[in-house]
Each structure stands twice: as C-alpha cells, then as structure tokens.
Scaffold this active site. Structure first.
Site, PDB file in Angstrom:
ATOM      1  CB  CYS A   1      -0.911   0.017   1.230  1.00 19.71           C
ATOM      2  SG  CYS A   1      -1.818   1.572   1.369  1.00 19.71           S
TER       3      CYS A   1
ATOM      4  CB  CYS B   1      -1.817   4.623   4.514  1.00 22.57           C
ATOM      5  SG  CYS B   1      -3.242   3.899   3.681  1.00 22.57           S
ATOM      6  CB  SER B   2       0.323   0.659   6.484  1.00 17.84           C
ATOM      7  OG  SER B   2      -0.508   1.233   7.474  1.00 17.84           O
ATOM      8  CB  CYS B   3      -4.471  -0.662   2.794  1.00 16.65           C
ATOM      9  SG  CYS B   3      -5.186   0.986   2.875  1.00 16.65           S
TER      10      CYS B   3
END
Lengths: 96, 208
Positions: free
Chosen positions: B114, B117-119
């Site tokens: 991702c 962000c950090s999905c």
C-alpha cells in the site's frame, strides 16, 4: 451509484491533477495509461468521506493494470512486469 | 563492570521507560476516546475488547484459506471469483473491505503493497509487520519490486511476470502462493502449516 463508464480491457489515462484534500490516487500513477482489469464495485468517494460528507453517489472503482516499463523509464525488470492500482472513475479518462 | 557491581541493588531502570510527553495526535486520540466513554457512546471495556479481537487475528486465518484452495479446486475457483464470500465460507468476516485473492503460478508472481499508507488484509493476516508499513518498502515495492524480492531471498526468473498490487482504496489482497512439490496427499491442516505470512504478502514462496 454512477454508471460505469469503462468496460473490461478499456484503455484509460489517469488524470494529472492535484486538487487539495484527501486523495487515494498515488502521485506516481497520475498521467499514466493502462487498461481496466476489473470493476470492483461502487464505493463512497473517499475525498468526500474525509470531510464527513456522504460521498454519494457512489463512484465506480476500477483496478487498472499498468506496465512498469512505461511508468518508470529506467525500470530494470523485464517488459511483462505490471502494477495494478485501484482508481475511482472520476480520476480516469479514455486514453488518447 | 565487575560481578560485585552486578549484584548491587540497582536504583536505575534496566530499560528506559517510554513515558515522554504525548504527541499531538496521541493527545487528540486520548481526548476523543475519553469524551466518547464519558458520553456513554462506548465503554472502556468495548475499546479493550476491540483491541483484543484485532490482536487475535493471525496469519493462520489466511493459511486456512490457502490450504483449502490447494486441496479443493471448486473452493479455489470460488476464492478467485469472490474472495470476500470465500473467506466468509470459512467463518472469516472481512468487515467493510473486500478481499481479492491473486494466484501465483509458474509465470506470475504477485506482491502486495500500500504505497499511500499501510492498508493490509488484517482480517486474514492480523496486524502487518513493521517493514510493511515502512516508507522504504512502500516506495520500493512498486518502483523496484524485483530488488525488494531479492532482499527477501526471492529471486525470480526473467520469464516470470511480477505483478504488484497497490491497495489504494477498498480492496484488500491475499496472495495465493503455489503449492510446493512433494506435498501430494497432505491433509489441509498439514498444508496450512506451510503457509507463512510473508508468502501471502508475496515477498516469498511456500517451501517444504
């Protein structure tokens, strides 16, 4: 929900835009062309949701497939390598 | 330092305490949470239970999905057609996001990132590893995926397509790794033991 504008395999270009606010379209893919891999469904527009608005009508969300060697001019891998990105319909235009 | 000194009662802590002043967003989170509790919107126990449920999710859920797909061709077809529904069949709820399973083959290797962000597919893999959230991984996985894979010990032949999946919106991705040779006749449970977190993110393959 807005009706989907692009069919499977259609060539599309990501808008090269820089509006203010919360955007889910990464910089590196703006202005690039690829093809529709699938329609994921329709989802509330995150650019509206971020400001506590309903984000409706729901926007069609696509997965678009791009060739790495077209995105990065100095890409070091082979020509068949790809990247797929989820992009909302209002960021897409038919490829020239 | 001498033995004698070590036996001395220590007045200082062995590890420095992590109790510096709160950052802006930490203070904001505490203030909003306490207000919501005070107003009776939810209780402190609700917050604790939500964290407990989040921490209880582990890559074992994803491994069950992969092992089922390896042993049951009809399930695999359903998984690739609709990951959300296939997860639900095994009692795994993907909540608000949708799950897409992407299959590795001899000629295709999938890698998940991702960049924004950090999905992460938390409902099937639990909390993401720290490196997945790092700026280095997020930028390099999409820019030079083969270099990143090499650092994880995964060297792919030139005729394999590397396909990076950037989780930019409402989909979450689970890599369906290739079933290793030599596992013919294995039970689903035994196969699930081979399926690691990293193989389902796509930075490595499943091995015996």
């Amino acid at each position: 929900m807005l009706s989907p504008r692009f069919g499977l395999g259609a060539r599309v270009t990501v808008r090269r835009a820089d509006p203010p606010g919360h955007l889910r379209t990464p910089w590196y893919i703006r202005g690039q062309s690829g093809e529709i891999e699938r329609l994921c469904g329709a989802f509330a527009n995150p650019e509206e949701l971020a400001y506590n608005r309903p984000g409706l009508p729901a926007q069609p969300l696509y997965r678009v497939r791009f060739h790495q060697c077209e995105i990065w001019p100095d890409y070091s891998g082979p020509a068949q390598d790809t990247v797929e990105v989820e992009i909302f319909q209002h960021w897409l235009e038919p490829a020239p | 330092m001498t033995e004698i000194h070590h036996l001395h009662p220590h007045r200082h802590p062995a590890v420095p305490d992590d109790d510096g002043p709160l950052g802006y967003y930490q203070a904001l989170e505490v203030a909003v949470r306490e207000l919501l509790v005070e107003k009776g919107i939810f209780s402190g126990d609700d917050v604790r239970r939500a964290i407990e449920a989040m921490d209880a999710r582990t890559p074992a859920q994803g491994a069950r999905i992969v092992a089922r797909a390896w042993t049951n061709p009809a399930y695999k077809a359903r998984l690739l057609a609709d990951g959300t529904a296939a997860a639900r069949e095994l009692g795994i709820d993907t909540a608000a996001t949708r799950l897409i399973a992407v299959e590795n083959t001899r000629l295709l290797h999938n890698l998940v990132v991702c960049t924004l962000c950090s999905c992460y597919p938390r409902m099937v893999l639990g909390l993401p590893p720290d490196w997945y959230k790092s700026r280095a991984y997020r930028s390099r996985a999409v820019r030079e995926p083969r270099g990143v894979l090499r650092e994880f010990g995964t060297v792919l032949p030139e005729d394999v397509e590397v396909r990076v999946h950037d989780s930019t919106a409402d989909m979450r991705y689970l890599v369906l790794p290739e079933r290793p040779d030599g596992t013919e006749g294995w039970s689903e449970e035994r196969l699930a033991g081979l399926v690691t977190r990293d193989s389902m993110i796509g930075v490595t393959r499943c091995r015996l």
